[in-house]
Scaffold this active site. Structure first.
Site, PDB file in Angstrom:
ATOM      1  N   ASP A 107       0.843  -1.203   0.000  1.00 25.05           N
ATOM      2  CA  ASP A 107       0.000   0.000   0.000  1.00 25.05           C
ATOM      3  C   ASP A 107       0.880   1.255   0.000  1.00 25.05           C
ATOM      4  O   ASP A 107       0.666   2.184  -0.782  1.00 25.05           O
ATOM      5  CB  ASP A 107      -0.910   0.031   1.247  1.00 25.05           C
ATOM      6  N   GLU A 130      -5.476   6.933  -0.120  1.00 24.38           N
ATOM      7  CA  GLU A 130      -5.895   6.290   1.133  1.00 24.38           C
ATOM      8  C   GLU A 130      -4.861   6.395   2.267  1.00 24.38           C
ATOM      9  O   GLU A 130      -5.225   6.629   3.408  1.00 24.38           O
ATOM     10  CB  GLU A 130      -6.221   4.805   0.887  1.00 24.38           C
ATOM     11  N   ASP A 183      -6.541   4.557  -4.669  1.00 26.59           N
ATOM     12  CA  ASP A 183      -6.445   3.506  -3.661  1.00 26.59           C
ATOM     13  C   ASP A 183      -5.288   2.627  -4.113  1.00 26.59           C
ATOM     14  O   ASP A 183      -5.398   1.918  -5.115  1.00 26.59           O
ATOM     15  CB  ASP A 183      -7.746   2.702  -3.552  1.00 26.59           C
ATOM     16  N   ILE A 185      -3.805  -0.062  -2.942  1.00 20.41           N
ATOM     17  CA  ILE A 185      -4.221  -1.474  -2.963  1.00 20.41           C
ATOM     18  C   ILE A 185      -5.658  -1.488  -2.457  1.00 20.41           C
ATOM     19  O   ILE A 185      -5.899  -1.458  -1.246  1.00 20.41           O
ATOM     20  CB  ILE A 185      -3.341  -2.378  -2.057  1.00 20.41           C
ATOM     21  N   ASP A 186      -6.600  -1.506  -3.368  1.00 16.89           N
ATOM     22  CA  ASP A 186      -8.000  -1.615  -2.961  1.00 16.89           C
ATOM     23  C   ASP A 186      -8.280  -3.106  -2.779  1.00 16.89           C
ATOM     24  O   ASP A 186      -8.018  -3.902  -3.690  1.00 16.89           O
ATOM     25  CB  ASP A 186      -8.903  -1.019  -4.051  1.00 16.89           C
ATOM     26  N   THR A 188      -7.123  -4.688   0.321  1.00 21.11           N
ATOM     27  CA  THR A 188      -5.882  -5.154   0.980  1.00 21.11           C
ATOM     28  C   THR A 188      -6.077  -6.562   1.558  1.00 21.11           C
ATOM     29  O   THR A 188      -5.162  -7.386   1.521  1.00 21.11           O
ATOM     30  CB  THR A 188      -5.465  -4.164   2.101  1.00 21.11           C
ATOM     31  N   SER A 292     -12.691  -5.789  -3.484  1.00 18.05           N
ATOM     32  CA  SER A 292     -12.217  -4.608  -4.234  1.00 18.05           C
ATOM     33  C   SER A 292     -13.110  -4.207  -5.403  1.00 18.05           C
ATOM     34  O   SER A 292     -14.135  -4.829  -5.677  1.00 18.05           O
ATOM     35  CB  SER A 292     -10.794  -4.833  -4.756  1.00 18.05           C
ATOM     36  N   ASP A 324     -12.428   4.474  -3.127  1.00 17.95           N
ATOM     37  CA  ASP A 324     -13.050   3.148  -3.292  1.00 17.95           C
ATOM     38  C   ASP A 324     -14.130   3.155  -4.372  1.00 17.95           C
ATOM     39  O   ASP A 324     -14.662   2.087  -4.716  1.00 17.95           O
ATOM     40  CB  ASP A 324     -13.709   2.691  -1.985  1.00 17.95           C
TER      41      ASP A 324
HETATM   42  P1  AMP Z   1     -14.594  -4.598  -0.713  1.00 18.83           P
HETATM   43  O1  AMP Z   1     -13.493  -5.554  -0.937  1.00 18.83           O
HETATM   44  O2  AMP Z   1     -15.497  -4.413  -1.902  1.00 18.83           O
HETATM   45  O3  AMP Z   1     -15.355  -4.817   0.534  1.00 18.83           O
HETATM   46  O4  AMP Z   1     -13.927  -3.176  -0.630  1.00 18.83           O
HETATM   47  C1  AMP Z   1     -12.791  -2.936   0.098  1.00 18.83           C
HETATM   48  C2  AMP Z   1     -12.955  -1.592   0.706  1.00 18.83           C
HETATM   49  O5  AMP Z   1     -13.997  -1.599   1.651  1.00 18.83           O
HETATM   50  C3  AMP Z   1     -11.737  -1.120   1.472  1.00 18.83           C
HETATM   51  O6  AMP Z   1     -10.904  -0.364   0.647  1.00 18.83           O
HETATM   52  C4  AMP Z   1     -12.305  -0.292   2.604  1.00 18.83           C
HETATM   53  O7  AMP Z   1     -12.053   1.079   2.407  1.00 18.83           O
HETATM   54  C5  AMP Z   1     -13.800  -0.507   2.501  1.00 18.83           C
HETATM   55  N1  AMP Z   1     -14.432  -0.800   3.803  1.00 18.83           N
HETATM   56  C6  AMP Z   1     -13.849  -0.961   4.999  1.00 18.83           C
HETATM   57  N2  AMP Z   1     -14.789  -1.152   5.959  1.00 18.83           N
HETATM   58  C7  AMP Z   1     -15.995  -1.099   5.352  1.00 18.83           C
HETATM   59  C8  AMP Z   1     -17.353  -1.201   5.806  1.00 18.83           C
HETATM   60  N3  AMP Z   1     -17.641  -1.416   7.059  1.00 18.83           N
HETATM   61  N4  AMP Z   1     -18.326  -1.093   4.888  1.00 18.83           N
HETATM   62  C9  AMP Z   1     -18.033  -0.901   3.589  1.00 18.83           C
HETATM   63  N5  AMP Z   1     -16.790  -0.789   3.107  1.00 18.83           N
HETATM   64  C10 AMP Z   1     -15.774  -0.886   3.976  1.00 18.83           C
HETATM   65 MG    MG Z   2     -10.111   0.410  -0.828  1.00 22.59          MG
END
Ligand code: AMP
Ligand code: MG
Length: 379
Positions: A107, A130, A183, A185-186, A188, A292, A324
């Site tokens: 990241d 981020e 981002d 590393i979206d 992570t 992601s 994101d």
């Molecule tokens: P995903 O893999 O689609 O869930 O997306 C990853 C992203 O979700 C990360 O980059 C975080 O910024 C974000 N994230 C973290 N916590 C939460 C949450 N409680 N609700 C929704 N998104 C989140």
């Molecule tokens: Mg992200």
């Protein structure tokens, strides 16, 4: 109709030509200080010979000669290469940020590299990204800072720790009239598990996303997706010869056939509500779990039809972060899909790093959107 489109190289300059755009191409040639030096080739609906220098595009047109588009593609490819190298070479360790989310060497290194690339290409532009250097400076874990510098040094051999801190913080979280959002590393958590993750970069001007790009190392053999407002959404292999194909969302109108996507991490969504929505809409297959904005790429390429980011019962006031959503939202829209929040409102990228005017996200191929919003109003 599919056009064969090509562009020629000369030194660092590239010129895009395609059937119907000859006039534009001639104009650009005239503008060039040494027009004869530019080799222009036009193939009329015929396959172009594949040589390492000749890149092919299927579809109408994306202006690869545009400085911002060229930058987004080049910077993301370099960033993705670095992320992959770190994944191959390092034990997957994560630090825990104040908000309890994980952050890795990748990241920080990817954000530093992108910050540096932006400083060189567009010194006036800020980066809303981020990570920040305070977390890296403050980590008690020995050697992490050195690992980040060594990783950046793969691309910038003489990088120092102070420079790395400065590149990470480039622009801070200040968004203005025009800024890039990243981002590094979206997903992570997906990166740590060896699943999906993306490097996501977008250019936002006056609150509107103009360019959205996703480098997806684990999607297919590795894909680069780039959407440009008004110029469509395109996919090229992440490595090797650039070959852009235009993406289009699916034509699925039947909820019973819909392929639903959701976060791999259950706490990023609301699993119970998801079940209710599926029943109400009539979706029969279980959702595909994916980390992601790779989900947005899957929707844009037509291999998924509908996607929900529901509010987790643990964090009912969660607001999405701009890095994101910005790149992925344009990817979906330019592929012909639709993206709104859970109330059907457009995502508002003019209000800073958090999308404070929106709750959650629903994205679709367009056909299934109204049914999804209707079900959300009832559940
Ligand atoms: P995903 O893999 O689609 O869930 O997306 C990853 C992203 O979700 C990360 O980059 C975080 O910024 C974000 N994230 C973290 N916590 C939460 C949450 N409680 N609700 C929704 N998104 C989140
Ligand atoms: Mg992200």
């Amino acid at each position: 109709m599919l056009y064969q489109l090509s562009y020629a190289h000369h030194g660092n300059s590239r010129i895009v030509v395609c059937p119907g755009a000859e006039e534009q191409a001639k104009q650009r040639t005239t503008d060039h200080p040494n027009p004869l030096a530019l080799e222009i080739k036009i193939w009329h609906l015929k396959p172009a010979p594949s040589t390492p220098k000749c890149e092919k595009i299927m579809g109408t047109m994306i202006d690869l000669d545009h400085p911002e588009i060229g930058f987004a593609i080049g910077a993301l490819k370099e960033a993705a290469q670095l992320a992959q190298q770190i994944q191959r070479e390092m034990a997957p360790t994560a630090l825990t940020k104040e908000d309890k989310s994980p952050v890795t060497v990748a990241d920080f290194a990817v954000q530093a590299l992108l910050g540096r690339s932006l400083e060189t290409a567009f010194p006036e532009d800020t980066l809303v990204a981020e990570e920040d250097s305070a977390t890296l400076r403050g980590t008690p874990q020995q050697g992490i800072q050195n690992q980040v510098v060594e990783s950046v040094a793969h691309s910038v051999p003489d990088a120092t720790l102070e420079q790395v801190y400065q590149w990470i913080d480039r622009g801070g979280k200040e968004s203005g009239h025009r800024f890039w959002t990243l981002d590094p590393i979206d997903g992570t958590k997906g990166f740590l598990r060896g699943n999906q993750y993306v490097v996501a970069l977008a250019l936002v001007v006056k609150g509107e996303v103009q360019i959205g790009a996703l480098a997806c190392p684990n999607l297919g053999r590795g894909s680069l997706i780039i959407a440009v407002r008004g110029q469509g959404c395109w996919r090229s292999p992440l490595t090797g010869l650039e070959r852009f194909e235009k993406l289009r969302v699916s034509a699925c109108e039947d909820p019973a056939q819909a392929r639903l996507l959701r976060s791999f991490e259950a706490e990023h969504t609301n699993v119970g509500q998801m079940d209710e929505l599926m029943q109400a809409i009539g979706v029969s297959a279980q959702p595909v779990l994916m980390d992601s904005q790779a989900k947005y790429a899957v929707l844009a390429e037509g291999t998924g039809d509908l996607l929900f980011r529901l509010l987790s019962p643990t964090y009912p006031d969660y607001r999405e972060k701009i890095w994101d959503q910005a790149a992925g939202s344009l990817v979906i829209e330019e592929a012909g899909g639709r993206i709104t929040d859970l109330d059907g409102k457009p995502l508002d990228f003019s209000v800073g790093p958090l999308l404070t005017q929106n709750r959650g996200v629903v994205a679709s191929n367009g056909h299934l959107h109204e049914a999804a919003l209707k079900a959300l109003r009832a559940h």
